[in-house]
Enzyme design. Structure first.
Site, short mmCIF file in Angstrom:
data_model
loop_
_atom_site.label_atom_id
_atom_site.label_comp_id
_atom_site.label_asym_id
_atom_site.label_seq_id
_atom_site.Cartn_x
_atom_site.Cartn_y
_atom_site.Cartn_z
N LYS A 275 0.88 -1.17 0.00
CA LYS A 275 0.00 0.00 0.00
C LYS A 275 0.92 1.22 0.00
O LYS A 275 1.40 1.65 1.04
CB LYS A 275 -0.88 -0.02 1.25
CG LYS A 275 -2.24 0.65 1.09
CD LYS A 275 -2.19 2.10 0.70
CE LYS A 275 -1.92 2.99 1.89
NZ LYS A 275 -1.63 4.38 1.49
N GLU B 220 9.50 1.39 11.03
CA GLU B 220 10.50 2.46 10.91
C GLU B 220 9.72 3.76 11.00
O GLU B 220 9.00 4.11 10.07
CB GLU B 220 11.22 2.40 9.55
CG GLU B 220 11.84 1.07 9.19
CD GLU B 220 13.19 0.84 9.84
OE1 GLU B 220 13.64 1.72 10.60
OE2 GLU B 220 13.76 -0.23 9.61
N CYS C 72 13.69 10.74 7.18
CA CYS C 72 13.52 10.46 8.62
C CYS C 72 14.84 10.63 9.36
O CYS C 72 14.86 10.90 10.55
CB CYS C 72 12.98 9.06 8.81
SG CYS C 72 13.96 7.82 7.98
N GLU D 123 9.87 16.70 14.94
CA GLU D 123 10.27 16.42 13.57
C GLU D 123 9.53 17.35 12.61
O GLU D 123 8.30 17.33 12.57
CB GLU D 123 9.94 14.96 13.24
CG GLU D 123 10.33 14.58 11.84
CD GLU D 123 9.97 13.14 11.51
OE1 GLU D 123 8.82 12.73 11.75
OE2 GLU D 123 10.84 12.42 11.01
P1 NAI Z 1 2.21 8.46 7.35
O1 NAI Z 1 2.33 7.68 8.59
O2 NAI Z 1 1.24 9.57 7.30
O3 NAI Z 1 1.84 7.50 6.15
C1 NAI Z 1 2.64 6.39 5.81
C2 NAI Z 1 1.78 5.35 5.16
O4 NAI Z 1 0.85 4.84 6.11
C3 NAI Z 1 0.97 5.85 3.98
O5 NAI Z 1 0.97 4.84 2.99
C4 NAI Z 1 -0.42 6.02 4.59
O6 NAI Z 1 -1.46 5.90 3.67
C5 NAI Z 1 -0.45 4.88 5.58
N1 NAI Z 1 -1.39 5.04 6.68
C6 NAI Z 1 -1.76 6.19 7.30
N2 NAI Z 1 -2.64 5.91 8.29
C7 NAI Z 1 -2.83 4.56 8.29
C8 NAI Z 1 -3.62 3.67 9.06
N3 NAI Z 1 -4.41 4.10 10.05
N4 NAI Z 1 -3.55 2.35 8.78
C9 NAI Z 1 -2.76 1.90 7.81
N5 NAI Z 1 -2.00 2.69 7.02
C10 NAI Z 1 -2.03 4.00 7.26
O7 NAI Z 1 3.66 8.94 6.99
P2 NAI Z 1 4.03 9.90 5.79
O8 NAI Z 1 3.44 11.23 6.10
O9 NAI Z 1 3.74 9.24 4.51
O10 NAI Z 1 5.62 9.90 5.90
C11 NAI Z 1 6.32 10.78 6.70
C12 NAI Z 1 6.72 10.11 7.99
O11 NAI Z 1 7.41 8.90 7.74
C13 NAI Z 1 7.68 10.97 8.78
O12 NAI Z 1 7.20 11.10 10.11
C14 NAI Z 1 8.98 10.19 8.77
O13 NAI Z 1 9.75 10.36 9.91
C15 NAI Z 1 8.55 8.80 8.58
N6 NAI Z 1 9.60 8.05 7.91
C16 NAI Z 1 10.37 7.18 8.63
C17 NAI Z 1 11.40 6.50 8.06
C18 NAI Z 1 12.22 5.54 8.84
O14 NAI Z 1 12.93 4.76 8.25
N7 NAI Z 1 12.16 5.54 10.15
C19 NAI Z 1 11.74 6.70 6.65
C20 NAI Z 1 10.87 7.62 5.96
C21 NAI Z 1 9.84 8.25 6.59
#
Ligand code: NAI
Ligand code: MG
Length: 500
Positions: free
Chosen positions: A190, A266, A300, A403
């Site tokens: 997804k 992550e 991130c 962040e």
């Molecule tokens: P997000 O958490 O808003 O979305 C990520 C994914 O989760 C998307 O595909 C979204 O549709 C899905 N999603 C959202 N709510 C959901 C739910 N209730 N159930 C299932 N799926 C759901 O994150 P976003 O805004 O896409 O990415 C930014 C964030 O990702 C930042 O906070 C960043 O720190 C983190 N990130 C962490 C990394 C790591 O390796 N630790 C690497 C890249 C980003």
């Protein structure tokens, strides 16, 4: 005019492809949603619609889960070498379509093409081939006793739900798809709703590579009450690997609890960049600029809070400001562009919210602090934020603690290592830190006491696929990389038999 890095023929072909709209990839076929619903995908560099994408829900997740569960019966029992042949063919196609994939990522995310062409697609392909190779080399253990023998057997887990964010969609998706498939699981991906383009093209290449129907599926949609949430609740989905926000990780963990899914997370972070006074100034600036502004800070691991030891602080800050002011926002396809737009209007508003609140709190904004002005059409409609530096002697302010996920950094002077350690280790995140200087023992002493899953000394974001990667505290659960990934994507079974 943008320097023509991506051949025009490729751009035209991919533009025409995007105009057709994006579909789900379920059981080897590209399909619309049962209810016909779609959503708009923005081009972050212009604010205009890039394409439309099928909006999946429960029905599409059910279809994909049924297909993936059926395909698992065959794929999960294939020899790793047989799976490897197909996976390597897929990776080869990624390399052959490198320009396309770089172009699509550029359109999807807005990352400057100069960052994309520097090995991005090669790394994606390596995410697949590396784990195909590793799965072939995986071995089990035997425990031979007089009259009795035990051995271990690694079974694939089943249908894997992979949920990925928008900041590096193709890279972060293949990083999960590679080990999941190589270990014998089948996959429902997804992708983030803001960046569904590149992963849809990857699905076409999977089909071309001959990956069997149902082994790899892509269902598009949002998170809550949409494809994402249904994926985390489906009883046939046995594991969830998720990269995204910490708050989303908590919701997913709760959603997966009734069916006790195994999870690998992550999550968010607040990356640190600690610069000791004996650091080589030019090298420290090189590392700092990359850590802060690569992918416009939407990483991130971004080193977005900088701690500089006195007496280097003033000199460092002056040199940093000169470099930041030289960044060039603009057309991501132009090789001279060094800063892209943030991903969407909503995220633009979020980043601006951090900036405005910091100013209101009296934190001094030294450069940037607003929209990047003066860009020619159509980029004047894009979500460009001027690269921003705050001087934050008091590290308790929001801009140093939370962040931001954009081109915004804070710089804080310090004199005492323990003071910096206490600030960092008191935070809820624990993903990444950079430590720079020349005193080897002090660098290691600091690194070893930081509660960060990843610490880079005099460098940033150097990766090798064998090396464990992940976050402490609210930055994640579990580690990915090398055998750690294969551990997550397999169930370890023990079998015992009398031999007397
Ligand atoms: P997000 O958490 O808003 O979305 C990520 C994914 O989760 C998307 O595909 C979204 O549709 C899905 N999603 C959202 N709510 C959901 C739910 N209730 N159930 C299932 N799926 C759901 O994150 P976003 O805004 O896409 O990415 C930014 C964030 O990702 C930042 O906070 C960043 O720190 C983190 N990130 C962490 C990394 C790591 O390796 N630790 C690497 C890249 C980003
Ligand atoms: Mg989000």
């Amino acid at each position: 005019m943008a320097e023509a890095v991506i051949p025009n023929a490729v751009r035209e072909r991919m533009d025409a492809w995007m105009r057709q709209g994006l579909k789900h990839f379920i059981d080897g076929k590209f399909v619309d949603s049962a209810n016909g619903e779609t959503f708009s995908v923005p081009n972050p560099a212009t604010g205009q619609e890039l394409t439309r994408c099928a909006l999946g829900g429960k029905e599409e997740i059910d279809l994909a889960a049924t297909a993936a569960a059926r395909a698992f019966k065959t794929w999960g029992r294939m020899a790793p070498a047989e799976r490897g042949k197909l996976l390597r063919r897929w990776a080869q196609l990624m390399i052959e379509h490198k320009d396309e994939l770089n172009y699509l990522e550029c359109m999807d995310v807005g990352r400057p093409i100069r960052e994309g062409i520097a090995g991005y697609v090669e790394r994606m392909a390596h995410n697949i081939t590396f784990f195909a190779d590793l799965a072939e080399k995986y071995y089990d253990e035997a425990f031979v006793l007089p009259g009795y023998t035990f051995y271990t057997n690694r079974q694939p887990v089943g249908v894997a739900g992979l949920i990925t964010p928008w900041n590096m969609p193709q890279m972060l998706s293949t990083w999960k798809i590679g080990p999941a498939l190589a270990a014998g699981n089948t996959v429902i991906l997804k992708p983030a709703e803001l960046t569904p383009v590149g992963c849809t093209r990857l699905a076409e290449l999977a089909r071309e590579a001959g990956i069997p129907d149902g082994v790899f599926n892509v269902v598009h949609g949002f998170g809550p009450d949409s494809a994402g949430a249904y994926l985390t609740m489906h009883p046939d989905v046995k594991l969830i690997s998720f990269t995204g926000e910490t708050t989303t990780g908590k919701v997913i963990m709760a959603a997966g609890a009734p069916t006790l899914k195994r999870v690998s997370f992550e999550l968010g972070g607040k990356g640190n960049n600690i610069i000791f006074a004996d650091a080589d100034l030019e090298k420290a600036l090189d590392v700092t600029m990359r850590a802060a502004f690569y992918n416009q800070g939407e990483v991130c691991l971004a080193g977005s809070r900088i701690f500089v030891e006195q007496p280097l602080y003033d000199q460092f800050l002056e040199a940093l400001l000169a470099r930041v002011k030289a960044l060039r926002p603009g057309d991501p396809l132009d090789m001279n562009t060094t800063l892209g737009p943030v991903i969407a209007q909503e995220h633009f508003d979020r980043v601006m919210g951090f900036i405005d609140r910091a100013k209101a709190q009296g934190v001094q904004c030294l450069t940037g602090g607003g929209r990047a002005e003066g860009l020619p059409a159509p980029f004047d409609g894009g979500y460009f934020i001027a690269p921003t530096v705050f001087a934050a002697p008091d590290p308790s302010v929001e801009i140093v603690q939370e962040e931001v996920f954009g081109p915004v950094v804070s710089v804080t002077p310090f004199t005492d290592d323990e003071w910096v350690l206490d600030i960092i280790n008191a935070g809820r995140y624990g993903l990444s830190s950079v430590v720079q200087g020349k005193d080897i023992s002090r660098l290691h002493r600091m690194a070893q006491r930081l509660q960060s899953g990843n610490v880079w000394i005099n460098s940033w974001f150097v990766r090798d696929l064998r090396v464990p990667f992940g976050g402490m505290k609210e930055s994640g659960i579990g580690r990915e990389g090398g055998m750690h990934s294969l551990d997550f994507y397999t169930e370890l079974q023990t079998i015992g038999i009398p031999t007397a």
